[in-house]
Design a protein around this motif. Structure first.
Motif, short mmCIF file in Angstrom:
data_model
loop_
_atom_site.label_atom_id
_atom_site.label_comp_id
_atom_site.label_asym_id
_atom_site.label_seq_id
_atom_site.Cartn_x
_atom_site.Cartn_y
_atom_site.Cartn_z
N GLN A 29 0.81 -1.21 0.00
CA GLN A 29 0.00 0.00 0.00
C GLN A 29 0.85 1.27 0.00
N PHE A 30 2.11 1.19 0.45
CA PHE A 30 2.97 2.37 0.45
C PHE A 30 3.84 2.39 -0.79
N GLY A 31 4.59 1.33 -1.04
CA GLY A 31 5.27 1.12 -2.31
C GLY A 31 6.40 2.06 -2.69
N VAL A 32 6.87 2.91 -1.81
CA VAL A 32 8.01 3.77 -2.12
C VAL A 32 9.11 3.50 -1.10
N TYR A 33 10.32 3.72 -1.53
CA TYR A 33 11.46 3.40 -0.68
C TYR A 33 12.20 4.64 -0.18
N TRP A 34 11.59 5.79 -0.24
CA TRP A 34 12.21 7.02 0.27
C TRP A 34 12.52 6.96 1.76
N PRO A 35 11.69 6.33 2.60
CA PRO A 35 12.03 6.29 4.03
C PRO A 35 13.33 5.56 4.35
N LEU A 36 13.88 4.80 3.42
CA LEU A 36 15.15 4.13 3.69
C LEU A 36 16.31 5.11 3.84
N VAL A 85 8.55 12.69 8.47
CA VAL A 85 7.48 13.68 8.62
C VAL A 85 7.54 14.71 7.49
N VAL A 86 8.74 15.15 7.15
CA VAL A 86 8.90 16.10 6.05
C VAL A 86 8.49 15.47 4.73
N LEU A 87 8.88 14.22 4.51
CA LEU A 87 8.49 13.54 3.28
C LEU A 87 6.98 13.36 3.19
N ALA A 88 6.34 13.09 4.32
CA ALA A 88 4.89 12.93 4.31
C ALA A 88 4.18 14.27 4.10
N VAL A 92 5.46 13.01 -0.59
CA VAL A 92 6.33 12.06 -1.28
C VAL A 92 6.01 10.64 -0.82
N ILE A 93 5.71 10.49 0.47
CA ILE A 93 5.28 9.22 1.03
C ILE A 93 3.93 9.42 1.69
N GLN A 94 3.26 8.33 2.01
CA GLN A 94 1.99 8.42 2.71
C GLN A 94 2.23 8.53 4.20
N TRP A 95 1.24 9.04 4.93
CA TRP A 95 1.39 9.20 6.37
C TRP A 95 1.52 7.87 7.09
N GLY A 96 1.02 6.81 6.51
CA GLY A 96 1.17 5.50 7.12
C GLY A 96 2.62 5.04 7.15
N GLY A 97 3.46 5.60 6.29
CA GLY A 97 4.88 5.28 6.31
C GLY A 97 5.65 6.00 7.40
N VAL A 98 5.00 6.96 8.06
CA VAL A 98 5.66 7.69 9.14
C VAL A 98 5.51 6.95 10.45
N TRP A 99 4.32 6.48 10.75
CA TRP A 99 4.08 5.71 11.96
C TRP A 99 3.07 4.61 11.63
N PRO A 100 3.04 3.56 12.44
CA PRO A 100 2.10 2.46 12.16
C PRO A 100 0.66 2.95 12.25
N GLY A 101 -0.15 2.47 11.39
CA GLY A 101 -1.55 2.86 11.32
C GLY A 101 -1.92 3.11 9.87
N ASP A 102 -3.14 3.53 9.66
CA ASP A 102 -3.58 3.73 8.29
C ASP A 102 -3.33 5.15 7.79
N ARG A 106 -4.78 11.17 12.04
CA ARG A 106 -4.40 12.55 12.34
C ARG A 106 -5.54 13.52 12.07
N ARG A 107 -6.45 13.17 11.16
CA ARG A 107 -7.57 14.05 10.86
C ARG A 107 -8.67 13.97 11.90
N HIS A 108 -8.70 12.91 12.66
CA HIS A 108 -9.79 12.70 13.60
C HIS A 108 -9.47 13.20 15.00
N LEU A 109 -8.27 13.73 15.20
CA LEU A 109 -7.93 14.28 16.51
C LEU A 109 -8.59 15.63 16.71
N PRO A 110 -8.94 15.96 17.93
CA PRO A 110 -9.42 17.32 18.19
C PRO A 110 -8.32 18.33 17.88
N HIS A 111 -8.71 19.54 17.56
CA HIS A 111 -7.76 20.54 17.12
C HIS A 111 -6.66 20.81 18.16
#
Length: 122
Positions: A29-36, A85-88, A92-102, A106-111
């Motif tokens: 689902q992520f498919g990019v290797y930039w986090p390496l 975090v900068v890449l997300a 360049v990468i999806q937010w799921g590549g930053v920390w475990p989860g889908d 981050r959108r569902h947290l209160p402000h």
């Protein structure tokens, strides 16, 4: 015995970190290797300590060379956490590549609980 426990804990956390890093790159689902690129920071982080230990006098409790090495090592470690975090943020990468989860939690947290409250989230 305390040194052995610290070494085992450090190796365990390093193994977990590398597992999450490889999962963030290798999952379909992520498919990019930039986090390496974080591995560069892993390799560079002990270098300031090795240099300061080589140049250390050994007669003082603290010196400028050792403190500079601590500062540079801290900067490298913080950069290793900040690069995904900068890449997300640049999408360049999806937010799921930053920390475990889908990546949608981050959108569902209160402000007032968001990491950067001044930034408008999409």
């Amino acid at each position: 015995m305390a040194g052995i426990k610290a070494l085992v804990g450090l190796s365990f956390s390093g193994a977990i970190g590398l597992t999450f890093l490889l999962l963030s790159c290798g999952l379909e689902q992520f498919g990019v290797y930039w986090p390496l690129f974080v591995l560069i920071f892993y390799v560079l982080s002990p270098v300031p300590h090795f240099i300061s230990r080589r140049l250390d006098d050994g007669d003082s409790a603290s010196n400028a060379c050792r403190e500079l090495a601590y500062f540079l090592t801290t900067g490298i470690v913080v950069s290793a956490f900040g690069l995904p975090v900068v890449l997300a943020r640049k999408e360049v990468i999806q937010w799921g590549g930053v920390w475990p989860g889908d990546g949608r939690q981050r959108r569902h947290l209160p402000h007032h609980l968001r990491l950067f409250p001044g930034v408008r989230w999409r």
